[in-house]
Design an enzyme around this catalytic site. Structure first.
Site: not given
Length: 131
Positions: A7, A10-12, A15
């Site tokens: 996660a 995945g956030d990066a 974004s």
């Protein structure tokens, strides 16, 4: 890798993908871009996007989503537990696809997520215009 690490990556991925995509829309207005990305990166929006794409996921991808959803972490005050866990699940899926070098599938999922989020934003804008 642990679901929360997936996660995190995945956030990066999320974004960077959406920041890059939004340059074509509002290339010169950083504040507008930031506000829009913050809305799209919110747990409620990501949870709704996951719900919209879940039917198109493979069994392996659904297993990653389940791992992400079941990962234990602190839930911020601005999201429900269910929304935050679904948001984490979406980010875990994106991180998994990125780290396993499934670029084509990652792009496909990101396009589906973008479509879902655009529909939600348009729906919100139309609702606000009617009020």
């Amino acid at each position: 890798l642990p679901a929360l690490i997936l996660a995190y990556v995945g956030d990066a991925v999320f974004s960077l993908h959406f920041r890059t995509a939004m340059l074509a829309v509002e290339g010169n207005k950083v504040q507008v871009l930031h506000t829009l990305l913050a809305r799209m990166a919110s747990a409620p929006f990501q949870a709704q996007a996951l719900h919209c794409i879940e039917a198109s996921l493979t069994e392996l991808e659904l297993a990653v989503v389940r791992r992400g959803r079941n990962a234990k972490s602190r839930v911020p005050r601005n999201a429900s537990i269910a929304e935050y866990r679904s948001s984490t699940a979406l980010e875990a899926l994106l991180g998994y696809l990125y780290l396993s070098r499934q670029q084509s599938r990652l792009e496909q999922i990101l396009q589906q997520v973008a479509g879902s989020m655009c529909r939600s934003l348009l729906s919100e804008a139309e609702g606000g215009a009617k009020a």
